[in-house]
Motif scaffolding. Structure first.
Motif, PDB file in Angstrom:
ATOM      1  N   LEU A 203       0.851  -1.187   0.000  1.00  0.00           N
ATOM      2  CA  LEU A 203       0.000   0.000   0.000  1.00  0.00           C
ATOM      3  C   LEU A 203       0.885   1.235   0.000  1.00  0.00           C
ATOM      4  CD1 LEU A 203      -2.535  -1.218   2.684  1.00  0.00           C
ATOM      5  CD2 LEU A 203      -2.801  -1.293   0.196  1.00  0.00           C
ATOM      6  N   THR A 204       0.573   2.180  -0.879  1.00  0.00           N
ATOM      7  CA  THR A 204       1.359   3.404  -0.961  1.00  0.00           C
ATOM      8  C   THR A 204       0.492   4.607  -0.608  1.00  0.00           C
ATOM      9  OG1 THR A 204       0.855   3.654  -3.311  1.00  0.00           O
ATOM     10  CG2 THR A 204       2.873   2.453  -2.748  1.00  0.00           C
ATOM     11  N   GLY A 205       1.161   5.701  -0.282  1.00  0.00           N
ATOM     12  CA  GLY A 205       0.442   6.937   0.037  1.00  0.00           C
ATOM     13  C   GLY A 205      -0.546   6.720   1.168  1.00  0.00           C
ATOM     14  N   PRO A 206      -1.694   7.360   1.078  1.00  0.00           N
ATOM     15  CA  PRO A 206      -2.686   7.236   2.160  1.00  0.00           C
ATOM     16  C   PRO A 206      -3.591   6.006   2.029  1.00  0.00           C
ATOM     17  CG  PRO A 206      -3.425   8.845   0.577  1.00  0.00           C
ATOM     18  CD  PRO A 206      -2.054   8.391   0.124  1.00  0.00           C
ATOM     19  N   SER A 207      -3.250   5.071   1.147  1.00  0.00           N
ATOM     20  CA  SER A 207      -4.150   3.931   0.925  1.00  0.00           C
ATOM     21  C   SER A 207      -4.357   3.090   2.182  1.00  0.00           C
ATOM     22  CB  SER A 207      -3.671   3.066  -0.240  1.00  0.00           C
ATOM     23  OG  SER A 207      -2.356   2.647  -0.047  1.00  0.00           O
ATOM     24  N   ARG A 208      -3.314   2.909   3.007  1.00  0.00           N
ATOM     25  CA  ARG A 208      -3.498   2.143   4.242  1.00  0.00           C
ATOM     26  C   ARG A 208      -4.488   2.859   5.156  1.00  0.00           C
ATOM     27  NH1 ARG A 208      -2.942   0.684   9.173  1.00  0.00           N
ATOM     28  NH2 ARG A 208      -2.120  -1.349   9.758  1.00  0.00           N
ATOM     29  N   GLU A 209      -4.310   4.170   5.250  1.00  0.00           N
ATOM     30  CA  GLU A 209      -5.192   4.981   6.097  1.00  0.00           C
ATOM     31  C   GLU A 209      -6.642   4.873   5.614  1.00  0.00           C
ATOM     32  OE1 GLU A 209      -5.594   9.680   7.279  1.00  0.00           O
ATOM     33  OE2 GLU A 209      -3.846   8.971   6.199  1.00  0.00           O
ATOM     34  N   ILE A 210      -6.835   4.894   4.311  1.00  0.00           N
ATOM     35  CA  ILE A 210      -8.187   4.786   3.741  1.00  0.00           C
ATOM     36  C   ILE A 210      -8.786   3.427   4.078  1.00  0.00           C
ATOM     37  CG2 ILE A 210      -9.470   4.642   1.570  1.00  0.00           C
ATOM     38  CD1 ILE A 210      -7.389   6.754   0.490  1.00  0.00           C
ATOM     39  N   LEU A 211      -8.014   2.371   3.872  1.00  0.00           N
ATOM     40  CA  LEU A 211      -8.534   1.027   4.151  1.00  0.00           C
ATOM     41  C   LEU A 211      -8.817   0.839   5.635  1.00  0.00           C
ATOM     42  CD1 LEU A 211      -6.374  -1.164   1.750  1.00  0.00           C
ATOM     43  CD2 LEU A 211      -8.696  -0.289   1.417  1.00  0.00           C
ATOM     44  N   ALA A 212      -8.025   1.467   6.480  1.00  0.00           N
ATOM     45  CA  ALA A 212      -8.251   1.348   7.924  1.00  0.00           C
ATOM     46  C   ALA A 212      -9.587   1.976   8.342  1.00  0.00           C
ATOM     47  CB  ALA A 212      -7.099   1.989   8.689  1.00  0.00           C
ATOM     48  N   MET A 213     -10.084   2.903   7.537  1.00  0.00           N
ATOM     49  CA  MET A 213     -11.368   3.547   7.869  1.00  0.00           C
ATOM     50  C   MET A 213     -12.566   2.724   7.416  1.00  0.00           C
ATOM     51  SD  MET A 213     -10.919   7.618   7.290  1.00  0.00           S
ATOM     52  CE  MET A 213      -9.396   7.981   6.460  1.00  0.00           C
ATOM     53  N   LEU A 214     -12.337   1.669   6.667  1.00  0.00           N
ATOM     54  CA  LEU A 214     -13.452   0.867   6.151  1.00  0.00           C
ATOM     55  C   LEU A 214     -13.895  -0.118   7.221  1.00  0.00           C
ATOM     56  CD1 LEU A 214     -12.168   0.169   2.542  1.00  0.00           C
ATOM     57  CD2 LEU A 214     -13.491   2.120   3.403  1.00  0.00           C
ATOM     58  N   ASP A 215     -14.844   0.312   8.001  1.00  0.00           N
ATOM     59  CA  ASP A 215     -15.299  -0.491   9.138  1.00  0.00           C
ATOM     60  C   ASP A 215     -16.661  -1.147   8.902  1.00  0.00           C
ATOM     61  OD1 ASP A 215     -16.917   1.730   9.187  1.00  0.00           O
ATOM     62  OD2 ASP A 215     -16.287   2.420  11.163  1.00  0.00           O
ATOM     63  N   GLY A 216     -17.154  -1.041   7.680  1.00  0.00           N
ATOM     64  CA  GLY A 216     -18.465  -1.619   7.387  1.00  0.00           C
ATOM     65  C   GLY A 216     -19.615  -0.731   7.824  1.00  0.00           C
ATOM     66  N   LYS A 217     -19.301   0.451   8.338  1.00  0.00           N
ATOM     67  CA  LYS A 217     -20.323   1.410   8.769  1.00  0.00           C
ATOM     68  C   LYS A 217     -20.199   2.732   8.020  1.00  0.00           C
ATOM     69  CE  LYS A 217     -20.322  -0.613  13.339  1.00  0.00           C
ATOM     70  NZ  LYS A 217     -19.836  -0.491  14.688  1.00  0.00           N
ATOM     71  N   ARG A 218     -18.984   3.118   7.705  1.00  0.00           N
ATOM     72  CA  ARG A 218     -18.751   4.404   7.030  1.00  0.00           C
ATOM     73  C   ARG A 218     -18.975   4.281   5.530  1.00  0.00           C
ATOM     74  NH1 ARG A 218     -13.109   6.692   9.539  1.00  0.00           N
ATOM     75  NH2 ARG A 218     -13.707   6.456  11.698  1.00  0.00           N
ATOM     76  N   THR A 219     -19.600   5.312   4.977  1.00  0.00           N
ATOM     77  CA  THR A 219     -19.700   5.391   3.524  1.00  0.00           C
ATOM     78  C   THR A 219     -18.374   5.932   2.982  1.00  0.00           C
ATOM     79  OG1 THR A 219     -20.477   7.670   3.527  1.00  0.00           O
ATOM     80  CG2 THR A 219     -22.172   5.935   3.659  1.00  0.00           C
ATOM     81  N   ILE A 220     -18.221   5.828   1.680  1.00  0.00           N
ATOM     82  CA  ILE A 220     -17.029   6.397   1.059  1.00  0.00           C
ATOM     83  C   ILE A 220     -17.035   7.918   1.263  1.00  0.00           C
ATOM     84  CG2 ILE A 220     -15.834   6.746  -1.140  1.00  0.00           C
ATOM     85  CD1 ILE A 220     -16.845   3.959  -1.965  1.00  0.00           C
TER      86      ILE A 220
END
Length: 88
Positions: A31-48
């Motif tokens: 994962l490069t750039g902020p992609s890890r941070e983005i994936l970490a926010m995917l909790d099954g509750k937040r929309t994009i």
């Protein structure tokens, strides 16, 4: 996926706890750039849209539309690889 989608990691996929990689059944994705941070926010509750709003607050001066396009592009590519699904 669209901005109102609620994505989550597919079964068998998870973020490495400390490194910038996504662990998938076939191996790892770097994962490069902020992609890890983005994936970490995917909790099954937040929309994009929620993820984009959080990034806009965190990175002052960024263009919300550009961030939204970048996040959608990343998540759609990961969905095509089978590591993301729309959550329910």
């Amino acid at each position: 996926m669209e901005l109102n989608s609620i994505p989550r990691l597919a079964p068998g996929c998870r973020l490495h706890p400390t490194d910038g990689v996504l662990l998938i059944p076939e191996g790892t994705l770097n994962l490069t750039g902020p992609s890890r941070e983005i994936l970490a926010m995917l909790d099954g509750k937040r929309t994009i849209s929620d993820v984009v709003a959080a990034l806009v607050q965190q990175y002052e001066g960024v263009d919300e539309r550009e961030i939204g396009d970048d996040v959608l592009s990343l998540l759609n590519r990961l969905e095509q690889r089978g590591v993301l699904r729309e959550g329910v």
